[in-house]
Design an enzyme around this catalytic site. Structure first.
Site, PDB file in Angstrom:
ATOM      1  N   TYR A   1      37.460   5.011  -1.713  1.00  0.00           N
ATOM      2  CA  TYR A   1      36.185   5.002  -0.980  1.00  0.00           C
ATOM      3  C   TYR A   1      36.276   5.920   0.248  1.00  0.00           C
ATOM      4  O   TYR A   1      35.381   6.735   0.496  1.00  0.00           O
ATOM      5  CB  TYR A   1      35.871   3.567  -0.568  1.00  0.00           C
ATOM      6  CG  TYR A   1      34.544   3.370   0.118  1.00  0.00           C
ATOM      7  CD1 TYR A   1      33.366   3.325  -0.618  1.00  0.00           C
ATOM      8  CD2 TYR A   1      34.460   3.204   1.503  1.00  0.00           C
ATOM      9  CE1 TYR A   1      32.138   3.127   0.003  1.00  0.00           C
ATOM     10  CE2 TYR A   1      33.244   3.008   2.124  1.00  0.00           C
ATOM     11  CZ  TYR A   1      32.084   2.958   1.377  1.00  0.00           C
ATOM     12  OH  TYR A   1      30.866   2.764   1.999  1.00  0.00           O
TER      13      TYR A   1
ATOM     14  N   GLY B   1       0.805  -1.224   0.000  1.00  0.00           N
ATOM     15  CA  GLY B   1       0.000   0.000   0.000  1.00  0.00           C
ATOM     16  C   GLY B   1       0.838   1.274   0.000  1.00  0.00           C
ATOM     17  O   GLY B   1       0.322   2.372   0.214  1.00  0.00           O
TER      18      GLY B   1
HETATM   19  N1  LIG Z   1      26.929  -1.726   3.661  1.00  0.00           N
HETATM   20  C1  LIG Z   1      27.729  -1.097   4.476  1.00  0.00           C
HETATM   21  O1  LIG Z   1      28.335  -1.694   5.362  1.00  0.00           O
HETATM   22  C2  LIG Z   1      27.932   0.375   4.383  1.00  0.00           C
HETATM   23  C3  LIG Z   1      28.651   1.007   5.379  1.00  0.00           C
HETATM   24  C4  LIG Z   1      28.845   2.370   5.337  1.00  0.00           C
HETATM   25  C5  LIG Z   1      28.309   3.095   4.302  1.00  0.00           C
HETATM   26  N2  LIG Z   1      27.608   2.474   3.334  1.00  0.00           N
HETATM   27  C6  LIG Z   1      27.072   3.292   2.248  1.00  0.00           C
HETATM   28  O2  LIG Z   1      25.672   3.139   2.190  1.00  0.00           O
HETATM   29  C7  LIG Z   1      25.232   3.293   0.845  1.00  0.00           C
HETATM   30  C8  LIG Z   1      24.436   2.071   0.438  1.00  0.00           C
HETATM   31  O3  LIG Z   1      25.255   0.933   0.583  1.00  0.00           O
HETATM   32  P1  LIG Z   1      24.711  -0.559   0.432  1.00  0.00           P
HETATM   33  O4  LIG Z   1      25.552  -1.395   1.282  1.00  0.00           O
HETATM   34  O5  LIG Z   1      23.251  -0.595   0.564  1.00  0.00           O
HETATM   35  O6  LIG Z   1      25.174  -0.834  -1.092  1.00  0.00           O
HETATM   36  P2  LIG Z   1      24.601  -1.788  -2.196  1.00  0.00           P
HETATM   37  O7  LIG Z   1      23.735  -2.843  -1.611  1.00  0.00           O
HETATM   38  O8  LIG Z   1      25.767  -2.173  -3.022  1.00  0.00           O
HETATM   39  O9  LIG Z   1      23.665  -0.779  -3.041  1.00  0.00           O
HETATM   40  C9  LIG Z   1      24.226   0.297  -3.725  1.00  0.00           C
HETATM   41  C10 LIG Z   1      23.112   1.094  -4.359  1.00  0.00           C
HETATM   42  O10 LIG Z   1      23.695   2.198  -5.083  1.00  0.00           O
HETATM   43  C11 LIG Z   1      23.181   2.208  -6.404  1.00  0.00           C
HETATM   44  N3  LIG Z   1      24.174   2.721  -7.328  1.00  0.00           N
HETATM   45  C12 LIG Z   1      25.438   2.273  -7.518  1.00  0.00           C
HETATM   46  N4  LIG Z   1      26.058   2.977  -8.475  1.00  0.00           N
HETATM   47  C13 LIG Z   1      25.167   3.914  -8.908  1.00  0.00           C
HETATM   48  C14 LIG Z   1      25.201   4.943  -9.857  1.00  0.00           C
HETATM   49  N5  LIG Z   1      26.289   5.167 -10.612  1.00  0.00           N
HETATM   50  N6  LIG Z   1      24.101   5.701 -10.041  1.00  0.00           N
HETATM   51  C15 LIG Z   1      22.982   5.475  -9.316  1.00  0.00           C
HETATM   52  N7  LIG Z   1      22.886   4.516  -8.381  1.00  0.00           N
HETATM   53  C16 LIG Z   1      23.956   3.741  -8.184  1.00  0.00           C
HETATM   54  C17 LIG Z   1      22.828   0.750  -6.706  1.00  0.00           C
HETATM   55  O11 LIG Z   1      21.877   0.691  -7.751  1.00  0.00           O
HETATM   56  P3  LIG Z   1      21.773  -0.605  -8.735  1.00  0.00           P
HETATM   57  O12 LIG Z   1      21.626  -1.784  -7.851  1.00  0.00           O
HETATM   58  O13 LIG Z   1      20.581  -0.367  -9.569  1.00  0.00           O
HETATM   59  O14 LIG Z   1      23.025  -0.614  -9.550  1.00  0.00           O
HETATM   60  C18 LIG Z   1      22.302   0.280  -5.355  1.00  0.00           C
HETATM   61  O15 LIG Z   1      20.952   0.631  -5.206  1.00  0.00           O
HETATM   62  C19 LIG Z   1      26.506   3.489   0.009  1.00  0.00           C
HETATM   63  O16 LIG Z   1      26.725   4.860  -0.188  1.00  0.00           O
HETATM   64  C20 LIG Z   1      27.572   2.900   0.887  1.00  0.00           C
HETATM   65  O17 LIG Z   1      28.847   3.447   0.607  1.00  0.00           O
HETATM   66  C21 LIG Z   1      27.402   1.128   3.343  1.00  0.00           C
END
Ligand SMILES: NC(=O)c1ccc[n+]([C@@H]2O[C@H](COP(=O)([O-])OP(=O)(O)OC[C@H]3O[C@@H](n4cnc5c(N)ncnc54)[C@H](OP(=O)(O)O)[C@@H]3O)[C@@H](O)[C@H]2O)c1
Length: 246
Positions: A154, A53
């Protein structure tokens, strides 16, 4: 809580972004979720959300392409007429030691993680200024504070988001727009699943709470920062890392 409000979440169909989309939609906002390559999973996610929803639209576009950012912002404004919240969440890793890192590896990560946030922000900022209100949350990382072997690109991109957040927060401080950062530690998503098991076990040993975080634990803080009552919080960085940076 967010009835009548519109959020734009980049990378909003997967991982932490999907948890943010889900939490904001569950709190009454219409959410425009951006994606890049994951069309099929984005469509599945949108279906799942509409089954609950929720009002969630999906928008393909690369945050590292300024023309895509403008187009996505226009799509959202045409569809909903407003953007109250921008969450710059899209991010990538291309991990290598500096000795092995190419200029392309460096640029790719900076382009998506840092320039992407700048470009997406530019695409909605004038609209927010005209309305005299808005909330922007940038998803940085603990790695932006600590650095990490194999993640110089990064870490630089995520540290850059701290400076970007604070500078924009200063510029917007008298315009009804708050700009904040969250810095997650290691959160259970595909990004972390890519870390080899032995290396991840070592990471978990260093986390005082001895576990990875959950995407919803990040989403909860983002939602808090978007609330009307969070109006006096700007230029702040919220750590969500199980105590990792103590
Ligand atoms: N996971 C962690 O431990 C962690 C820790 C600290 C910070 N972060 C930050 O949190 C955020 C999300 O991380 P996550 O772990 O959820 O990563 P994830 O699962 O790898 O997802 C990354 C997302 O970013 C999108 N993306 C990547 N390249 C892109 C681009 N060029 N243009 C538009 N969208 C793009 C992807 O879209 P598609 O799937 O459609 O390609 C996906 O939705 C990131 O900024 C990451 O650095 C993550």
């Amino acid at each position: 809580m967010f009835q009548g409000r519109v959020a734009l979440v980049t990378g909003g169909t997967r991982g932490i972004g999907a948890a943010i989309t889900e939490m904001l939609a569950g709190s009454g906002a219409a959410v425009a979720a951006g994606y890049n390559r994951g069309k099929e999973s984005a469509e599945k996610f949108a279906q799942h959300m509409s089954g609950k929803g929720a009002t969630v639209t999906i928008h393909q576009g690369r945050v590292d392409d300024p023309a895509d950012c403008s187009r996505v912002a226009k799509e959202v404004l045409d569809r909903f007429g407003r953007v109250d919240y921008l969450v710059n969440n899209a991010g990538i890793t291309v991990d290598k030691t500096v000795r092995k890192m190419t200029v392309d590896d460096w640029r790719q990560v900076l382009d998506v993680n840092l320039s992407g946030a700048f470009q997406m922000t530019k695409s909605v900022l004038e609209h927010m200024i005209e309305r005299g209100s808005g909330r922007i949350v940038n998803i940085s990382s603990v790695i932006g504070e600590t650095g990490n072997v194999g993640q110089a690109n990064y870490a630089a991109s995520k540290a850059g988001l701290f400076g970007f957040t604070k500078s924009l927060a200063l510029e917007m401080a008298q315009r009804g727009i708050t700009v904040n950062c969250v810095a997650p530690g290691f959160i259970e998503t595909e990004m972390v699943a890519a870390i080899p098991e032995a290396a991840l076990a070592k990471v978990v040993e260093k986390i005082p709470q001895r576990r990875l975080g959950r995407p919803d634990e990040v989403a909860r803080v983002v939602r808090f920062l978007l609330e009307d009552d969070s109006s006096y919080i700007t230029g702040a960085v919220y750590s969500i890392n199980g105590g990792l940076d103590m």
